[in-house]
Motif scaffolding. Sequence first.
Motif, PDB file in Angstrom:
ATOM      1  N   ARG A 155       0.999  -1.079  -0.072  1.00  0.00           N
ATOM      2  CA  ARG A 155       0.034  -0.197   0.002  1.00  0.00           C
ATOM      3  C   ARG A 155       0.849   1.155   0.091  1.00  0.00           C
ATOM      4  N   LEU A 156       0.650   2.271  -0.793  1.00  0.00           N
ATOM      5  CA  LEU A 156       1.306   3.394  -0.948  1.00  0.00           C
ATOM      6  C   LEU A 156       1.149   4.267   0.327  1.00  0.00           C
ATOM      7  N   VAL A 157       2.243   4.539   1.013  1.00  0.00           N
ATOM      8  CA  VAL A 157       2.087   5.008   2.284  1.00  0.00           C
ATOM      9  C   VAL A 157       2.872   6.650   2.374  1.00  0.00           C
ATOM     10  N   MET A 158       3.835   6.718   1.254  1.00  0.00           N
ATOM     11  CA  MET A 158       4.324   8.186   1.337  1.00  0.00           C
ATOM     12  C   MET A 158       5.086   8.341  -0.281  1.00  0.00           C
ATOM     13  N   ILE A 159       4.675   9.611  -0.655  1.00  0.00           N
ATOM     14  CA  ILE A 159       5.442  10.160  -1.716  1.00  0.00           C
ATOM     15  C   ILE A 159       6.360  11.117  -1.258  1.00  0.00           C
ATOM     16  N   GLU A 160       7.879  10.926  -1.427  1.00  0.00           N
ATOM     17  CA  GLU A 160       8.732  11.871  -1.108  1.00  0.00           C
ATOM     18  C   GLU A 160       9.158  12.522  -2.463  1.00  0.00           C
ATOM     19  N   TYR A 161       9.194  14.085  -2.253  1.00  0.00           N
ATOM     20  CA  TYR A 161       9.753  15.063  -3.305  1.00  0.00           C
ATOM     21  C   TYR A 161      10.960  15.606  -2.738  1.00  0.00           C
ATOM     22  N   PRO A 162      12.055  15.086  -3.528  1.00  0.00           N
ATOM     23  CA  PRO A 162      13.329  15.861  -2.907  1.00  0.00           C
ATOM     24  C   PRO A 162      13.218  17.355  -3.295  1.00  0.00           C
ATOM     25  N   ALA A 163      13.803  18.201  -2.262  1.00  0.00           N
ATOM     26  CA  ALA A 163      13.991  19.461  -2.425  1.00  0.00           C
ATOM     27  C   ALA A 163      15.276  19.924  -1.934  1.00  0.00           C
ATOM     28  N   GLU A 164      15.587  21.085  -2.302  1.00  0.00           N
ATOM     29  CA  GLU A 164      17.133  21.693  -1.659  1.00  0.00           C
ATOM     30  C   GLU A 164      16.911  21.835  -0.191  1.00  0.00           C
ATOM     31  N   ASN A 165      15.806  22.388   0.369  1.00  0.00           N
ATOM     32  CA  ASN A 165      15.748  22.686   1.669  1.00  0.00           C
ATOM     33  C   ASN A 165      15.162  21.312   2.417  1.00  0.00           C
ATOM     34  N   GLY A 166      15.080  20.227   2.070  1.00  0.00           N
ATOM     35  CA  GLY A 166      14.647  19.315   2.519  1.00  0.00           C
ATOM     36  C   GLY A 166      13.382  18.709   2.013  1.00  0.00           C
ATOM     37  N   ALA A 167      13.436  17.348   2.018  1.00  0.00           N
ATOM     38  CA  ALA A 167      12.161  16.772   1.139  1.00  0.00           C
ATOM     39  C   ALA A 167      10.962  16.960   1.790  1.00  0.00           C
ATOM     40  N   LEU A 169       6.969  15.656   1.785  1.00  0.00           N
ATOM     41  CA  LEU A 169       6.343  14.517   1.712  1.00  0.00           C
ATOM     42  C   LEU A 169       4.648  14.415   1.534  1.00  0.00           C
ATOM     43  N   GLN A 170       4.199  13.193   0.921  1.00  0.00           N
ATOM     44  CA  GLN A 170       2.603  13.188   0.988  1.00  0.00           C
ATOM     45  C   GLN A 170       2.483  11.793   1.597  1.00  0.00           C
ATOM     46  N   MET A 171       1.639  11.804   2.651  1.00  0.00           N
ATOM     47  CA  MET A 171       1.341  10.823   3.661  1.00  0.00           C
ATOM     48  C   MET A 171       0.043  10.031   3.345  1.00  0.00           C
ATOM     49  N   TYR A 172      -0.047   8.802   3.474  1.00  0.00           N
ATOM     50  CA  TYR A 172      -1.321   8.199   3.518  1.00  0.00           C
ATOM     51  C   TYR A 172      -1.418   7.113   4.559  1.00  0.00           C
ATOM     52  N   THR A 173      -2.846   7.103   5.281  1.00  0.00           N
ATOM     53  CA  THR A 173      -3.036   6.044   6.089  1.00  0.00           C
ATOM     54  C   THR A 173      -4.311   5.100   5.662  1.00  0.00           C
ATOM     55  N   SER A 182      -6.947   8.590   5.232  1.00  0.00           N
ATOM     56  CA  SER A 182      -6.418  10.004   5.435  1.00  0.00           C
ATOM     57  C   SER A 182      -5.211  10.113   4.692  1.00  0.00           C
ATOM     58  N   GLU A 183      -5.078  11.401   4.382  1.00  0.00           N
ATOM     59  CA  GLU A 183      -3.722  11.819   3.753  1.00  0.00           C
ATOM     60  C   GLU A 183      -3.302  13.364   4.215  1.00  0.00           C
ATOM     61  N   TRP A 184      -2.072  13.652   4.291  1.00  0.00           N
ATOM     62  CA  TRP A 184      -1.704  14.899   4.310  1.00  0.00           C
ATOM     63  C   TRP A 184       0.005  15.294   4.043  1.00  0.00           C
ATOM     64  N   LYS A 185       0.084  16.506   3.998  1.00  0.00           N
ATOM     65  CA  LYS A 185       1.602  16.699   3.505  1.00  0.00           C
ATOM     66  C   LYS A 185       2.378  17.025   4.657  1.00  0.00           C
ATOM     67  N   SER A 186       3.482  17.028   4.511  1.00  0.00           N
ATOM     68  CA  SER A 186       4.468  17.004   5.728  1.00  0.00           C
ATOM     69  C   SER A 186       6.021  17.108   5.135  1.00  0.00           C
TER      70      SER A 186
END
Length: 260
Positions: A155-167, A169-173, A182-186
Amino acid sequence: MKISSLFLIIIVAFVGCETVAVNEYMPNAVEAELKELLDGATIEPAGELFKAITYGGSSDIVFSTRERIYPSVGDITIDIIKDQSEDTIGIGLNYFENSKIQFSHSFDFLNHQAIWGSTREYIYDSEGLLKNQFIESANQSRSLLANYKYDSLDRLVMIEYPAENGAELQMYTYDETNRVSSEWKSALGQEDHKVDFLIYEYSSDLLTAKKSAERDNLEMDFKDAIRYFYNESKKLSSQEEFDPYFGFQQKSWTEFFYFN
């Protein structure tokens, strides 16, 4: 596990290109391929989406239109994006294999000509799970755009978008029936800090709403941020979007049309 199209929606982004005079511009291979496909024969596959119209607020004033074309050759779709004046402003050319997207080319539409802006490439593992997404544009060499992470049940639980100042995240439960709950950004290292937190609501197996607290205050009541409606074939027929940062005013609504 196959992920619902309502859950994992891959969005084609249109990246701006430098404006050039038509008589100076030499089309690249992807642009030439798009032109050949647009000039070629098309099909109307039964039950497939062919148009989506988005309206402003709760009105019947058209904000944008997306028309989908199915070339008769290959597993390909072409999306034509139009503004409120029905002028074409962008085109997406998408290639699939075994129903999984492989490449997505985005074009601006300038002076009656499609100008390539970017290409996204999707990489899968041996089990068919999407693992990485890369992007290349006219101004940027091929680079990693996203990593996809799964739990032991695939099950997809995280999408990580690399960035210069830290990755980012898009999270799922998930709930006990393996539906997204649920889903949220972090941000990496701050996974418990939830931004744009949404709770999923279902009727049977159909997603009917994504609910949000006003201004991300999780102690307040949750209201519909997005509502989904379906036709008798259980295909998405329309959706309504509301703004939790402005008193849940309706931002837009979209209706979807399918081939018979």
